[in-house]
Scaffold this motif. Sequence first.
Motif, PDB file in Angstrom:
ATOM      1  N   HIS A 170      44.706  50.259   4.181  1.00  0.00           N
ATOM      2  CA  HIS A 170      44.947  51.394   5.078  1.00  0.00           C
ATOM      3  C   HIS A 170      45.947  50.973   6.140  1.00  0.00           C
ATOM      4  O   HIS A 170      45.761  49.966   6.828  1.00  0.00           O
ATOM      5  CB  HIS A 170      43.639  51.845   5.728  1.00  0.00           C
ATOM      6  N   ASN A 171      47.025  51.753   6.259  1.00  0.00           N
ATOM      7  CA  ASN A 171      47.979  51.580   7.358  1.00  0.00           C
ATOM      8  C   ASN A 171      48.436  50.128   7.508  1.00  0.00           C
ATOM      9  O   ASN A 171      48.512  49.589   8.609  1.00  0.00           O
ATOM     10  CB  ASN A 171      47.353  52.070   8.669  1.00  0.00           C
ATOM     11  N   GLY A 172      48.750  49.509   6.367  1.00  0.00           N
ATOM     12  CA  GLY A 172      49.316  48.168   6.402  1.00  0.00           C
ATOM     13  C   GLY A 172      48.322  47.045   6.531  1.00  0.00           C
ATOM     14  O   GLY A 172      48.721  45.878   6.727  1.00  0.00           O
ATOM     15  N   LYS A 173      47.028  47.346   6.412  1.00  0.00           N
ATOM     16  CA  LYS A 173      46.015  46.301   6.478  1.00  0.00           C
ATOM     17  C   LYS A 173      45.098  46.404   5.261  1.00  0.00           C
ATOM     18  O   LYS A 173      44.798  47.499   4.800  1.00  0.00           O
ATOM     19  CB  LYS A 173      45.203  46.395   7.766  1.00  0.00           C
ATOM     20  N   ALA A 174      44.668  45.247   4.780  1.00  0.00           N
ATOM     21  CA  ALA A 174      43.726  45.192   3.669  1.00  0.00           C
ATOM     22  C   ALA A 174      42.425  44.588   4.165  1.00  0.00           C
ATOM     23  O   ALA A 174      42.412  43.768   5.088  1.00  0.00           O
ATOM     24  CB  ALA A 174      44.294  44.351   2.525  1.00  0.00           C
ATOM     25  N   ALA A 175      41.316  45.009   3.553  1.00  0.00           N
ATOM     26  CA  ALA A 175      40.010  44.466   3.917  1.00  0.00           C
ATOM     27  C   ALA A 175      39.215  44.189   2.655  1.00  0.00           C
ATOM     28  O   ALA A 175      39.276  44.951   1.691  1.00  0.00           O
ATOM     29  CB  ALA A 175      39.254  45.434   4.835  1.00  0.00           C
ATOM     30  N   TRP A 176      38.461  43.102   2.673  1.00  0.00           N
ATOM     31  CA  TRP A 176      37.585  42.751   1.558  1.00  0.00           C
ATOM     32  C   TRP A 176      36.497  41.828   2.090  1.00  0.00           C
ATOM     33  O   TRP A 176      36.522  41.414   3.259  1.00  0.00           O
ATOM     34  CB  TRP A 176      38.364  42.080   0.424  1.00  0.00           C
ATOM     35  N   VAL A 229      39.967  40.985   7.337  1.00  0.00           N
ATOM     36  CA  VAL A 229      40.984  41.994   7.618  1.00  0.00           C
ATOM     37  C   VAL A 229      42.325  41.273   7.600  1.00  0.00           C
ATOM     38  O   VAL A 229      42.537  40.308   8.346  1.00  0.00           O
ATOM     39  CB  VAL A 229      40.758  42.681   8.969  1.00  0.00           C
ATOM     40  N   TYR A 230      43.215  41.733   6.733  1.00  0.00           N
ATOM     41  CA  TYR A 230      44.475  41.032   6.472  1.00  0.00           C
ATOM     42  C   TYR A 230      45.638  41.936   6.845  1.00  0.00           C
ATOM     43  O   TYR A 230      45.770  43.041   6.322  1.00  0.00           O
ATOM     44  CB  TYR A 230      44.545  40.655   4.997  1.00  0.00           C
ATOM     45  N   ASP A 231      46.489  41.481   7.771  1.00  0.00           N
ATOM     46  CA  ASP A 231      47.702  42.199   8.149  1.00  0.00           C
ATOM     47  C   ASP A 231      48.767  41.902   7.100  1.00  0.00           C
ATOM     48  O   ASP A 231      49.246  40.766   6.995  1.00  0.00           O
ATOM     49  CB  ASP A 231      48.164  41.772   9.539  1.00  0.00           C
ATOM     50  N   LEU A 232      49.126  42.906   6.299  1.00  0.00           N
ATOM     51  CA  LEU A 232      49.999  42.663   5.151  1.00  0.00           C
ATOM     52  C   LEU A 232      51.426  42.321   5.562  1.00  0.00           C
ATOM     53  O   LEU A 232      52.092  41.534   4.892  1.00  0.00           O
ATOM     54  CB  LEU A 232      49.981  43.888   4.237  1.00  0.00           C
ATOM     55  N   ALA A 233      51.913  42.907   6.637  1.00  0.00           N
ATOM     56  CA  ALA A 233      53.281  42.618   7.082  1.00  0.00           C
ATOM     57  C   ALA A 233      53.374  41.221   7.699  1.00  0.00           C
ATOM     58  O   ALA A 233      54.320  40.471   7.457  1.00  0.00           O
ATOM     59  CB  ALA A 233      53.751  43.668   8.068  1.00  0.00           C
ATOM     60  N   LYS A 234      52.371  40.862   8.491  1.00  0.00           N
ATOM     61  CA  LYS A 234      52.386  39.565   9.177  1.00  0.00           C
ATOM     62  C   LYS A 234      51.799  38.450   8.333  1.00  0.00           C
ATOM     63  O   LYS A 234      51.880  37.275   8.706  1.00  0.00           O
ATOM     64  CB  LYS A 234      51.605  39.664  10.484  1.00  0.00           C
ATOM     65  N   VAL A 289      38.587  36.748   9.690  1.00  0.00           N
ATOM     66  CA  VAL A 289      37.232  37.142   9.309  1.00  0.00           C
ATOM     67  C   VAL A 289      36.578  37.773  10.529  1.00  0.00           C
ATOM     68  O   VAL A 289      36.527  37.176  11.606  1.00  0.00           O
ATOM     69  CB  VAL A 289      36.418  35.934   8.816  1.00  0.00           C
ATOM     70  N   VAL A 290      36.083  39.016  10.353  1.00  0.00           N
ATOM     71  CA  VAL A 290      35.589  39.776  11.505  1.00  0.00           C
ATOM     72  C   VAL A 290      34.074  39.778  11.613  1.00  0.00           C
ATOM     73  O   VAL A 290      33.530  40.223  12.627  1.00  0.00           O
ATOM     74  CB  VAL A 290      36.113  41.223  11.468  1.00  0.00           C
ATOM     75  N   GLY A 291      33.363  39.290  10.596  1.00  0.00           N
ATOM     76  CA  GLY A 291      31.914  39.232  10.680  1.00  0.00           C
ATOM     77  C   GLY A 291      31.289  39.120   9.303  1.00  0.00           C
ATOM     78  O   GLY A 291      31.953  39.322   8.281  1.00  0.00           O
ATOM     79  N   PRO A 292      29.988  38.800   9.235  1.00  0.00           N
ATOM     80  CA  PRO A 292      29.290  38.728   7.945  1.00  0.00           C
ATOM     81  C   PRO A 292      29.012  40.121   7.406  1.00  0.00           C
ATOM     82  O   PRO A 292      28.768  41.057   8.165  1.00  0.00           O
ATOM     83  CB  PRO A 292      27.991  37.998   8.301  1.00  0.00           C
ATOM     84  N   GLY A 293      29.040  40.276   6.097  1.00  0.00           N
ATOM     85  CA  GLY A 293      28.727  41.559   5.486  1.00  0.00           C
ATOM     86  C   GLY A 293      29.500  41.782   4.208  1.00  0.00           C
ATOM     87  O   GLY A 293      30.083  40.851   3.634  1.00  0.00           O
ATOM     88  N   ARG A 343      31.362  45.261   1.519  1.00  0.00           N
ATOM     89  CA  ARG A 343      31.828  46.627   1.324  1.00  0.00           C
ATOM     90  C   ARG A 343      32.564  47.197   2.546  1.00  0.00           C
ATOM     91  O   ARG A 343      32.216  48.256   3.057  1.00  0.00           O
ATOM     92  CB  ARG A 343      30.661  47.558   0.967  1.00  0.00           C
ATOM     93  N   PRO A 344      33.596  46.529   3.039  1.00  0.00           N
ATOM     94  CA  PRO A 344      34.311  47.083   4.193  1.00  0.00           C
ATOM     95  C   PRO A 344      35.116  48.317   3.823  1.00  0.00           C
ATOM     96  O   PRO A 344      35.623  48.445   2.702  1.00  0.00           O
ATOM     97  CB  PRO A 344      35.234  45.935   4.612  1.00  0.00           C
ATOM     98  N   VAL A 345      35.238  49.238   4.775  1.00  0.00           N
ATOM     99  CA  VAL A 345      36.114  50.407   4.653  1.00  0.00           C
ATOM    100  C   VAL A 345      36.751  50.654   6.013  1.00  0.00           C
ATOM    101  O   VAL A 345      36.261  50.185   7.046  1.00  0.00           O
ATOM    102  CB  VAL A 345      35.361  51.676   4.192  1.00  0.00           C
ATOM    103  N   PHE A 346      37.848  51.401   6.007  1.00  0.00           N
ATOM    104  CA  PHE A 346      38.538  51.738   7.244  1.00  0.00           C
ATOM    105  C   PHE A 346      38.067  53.099   7.743  1.00  0.00           C
ATOM    106  O   PHE A 346      37.946  54.051   6.984  1.00  0.00           O
ATOM    107  CB  PHE A 346      40.049  51.766   7.021  1.00  0.00           C
ATOM    108  N   LEU A 347      37.826  53.183   9.045  1.00  0.00           N
ATOM    109  CA  LEU A 347      37.524  54.440   9.713  1.00  0.00           C
ATOM    110  C   LEU A 347      38.467  54.506  10.900  1.00  0.00           C
ATOM    111  O   LEU A 347      38.282  53.815  11.902  1.00  0.00           O
ATOM    112  CB  LEU A 347      36.064  54.485  10.156  1.00  0.00           C
ATOM    113  N   GLY A 348      39.530  55.340  10.771  1.00  0.00           N
ATOM    114  CA  GLY A 348      40.664  55.190  11.664  1.00  0.00           C
ATOM    115  C   GLY A 348      41.308  53.856  11.365  1.00  0.00           C
ATOM    116  O   GLY A 348      41.429  53.450  10.200  1.00  0.00           O
ATOM    117  N   ASP A 349      41.704  53.137  12.398  1.00  0.00           N
ATOM    118  CA  ASP A 349      42.254  51.800  12.182  1.00  0.00           C
ATOM    119  C   ASP A 349      41.196  50.715  12.318  1.00  0.00           C
ATOM    120  O   ASP A 349      41.507  49.529  12.208  1.00  0.00           O
ATOM    121  CB  ASP A 349      43.389  51.536  13.184  1.00  0.00           C
ATOM    122  N   ALA A 350      39.954  51.123  12.561  1.00  0.00           N
ATOM    123  CA  ALA A 350      38.863  50.160  12.662  1.00  0.00           C
ATOM    124  C   ALA A 350      38.248  49.925  11.292  1.00  0.00           C
ATOM    125  O   ALA A 350      38.387  50.742  10.378  1.00  0.00           O
ATOM    126  CB  ALA A 350      37.797  50.664  13.639  1.00  0.00           C
TER     127      ALA A 350
END
Length: 324
Positions: free
Chosen positions: A153-159, A167-172, A177-181, A183-190
């Motif tokens: 979503h919007n230039g970022k990938a999450a897995w 959360v991976y910035d594709l351009a940069k 790693v943002v936390g344990p868990g 099935r990540p999904v984007f809600l807005g840019d979060a």
Amino acid sequence: MRALIALAGVTAVAGCVAAYPIDRPSDYTAESNLSTCQVALPQDWKDRLSRNRTEAGSHEKVIVVAANEDAGTTLVKTTRNRTTELVLHDHGKRQQVMAVQNDGQLFGVEFDGRWVTFSTTPNPANHTTTTYAWDSRNDGAPVRIGDSGAVVHNGKAAWSDSLGVHVYDLAKKKDRVVGPGKRPVFLGDAVIWLQDGKFRAEGAVPGQLANATPGDSVASDGRTVVWTQGDELRGWREGWTEPRELAGIRSAPRGEGIVFPRVSGDFVSWQSQSSYVTDMRSGATMHTSEGSYWLEVHGGALTQQGWRVAAAAPLSELSALSAC
């Protein structure tokens, strides 16, 4: 016809387990097990799909697997002569993304209008997964970003993997790693994800989601998040005072439940032995009971898969499903 269970495609990935759909037989149709409002496939949906069909030869299979917001750009997976190819179609322009040979598997294609993410495995027996990102604005080769299927979503990938949610910035080309868990999904840019049967986030989870108890299937288009909860498909978007039941099924012994939801705008597609599309505005759901095919939403497109035919129609051109 013997029913095949979609969860047969299970990949063990660095300590976590990710499921992905497998192909069903071309003449496979299951009876509806909806417990909520069911309506017929509208004629204008049939007409739109018939105008945007791709005919496949007797020894090839063609599937539309992703689209941008207006369905003008699509990603198509074609298998012929033991080669599977992922190709971008952009208003008449054709650009190959990747090809895998022999029994190589290519799946999990996601597209945010610029960036494409997808995964491969060597063959059906080897579930070693490699996930790539590809920039459709540049004529370069796909770049490996991880070992687990990603959303974009919007230039970022999450897995997620054994380390947690990435959360991976594709351009940069920057990963964190943002936390344990899982099935990540984007809600807005979060990014939100699942942990211990609850939604989690780096900051505060929206209050309307705090008490949700999602199952293992969750999806988002950046605006609306949908998830399975028992035999229900539920959803929430900003502006709703609380989550809503979108659709429900009757429990069946050894049934697969509700799996593989996908959401775009006001439509949610999902599977339960065959395919369904729910309109969040009316609460109605249509079931693909004719023609031995199934439907999914991808970006701004409603896509059709079936015997030697693939089709895609812009969601913006489809009528709403009528309430029961």
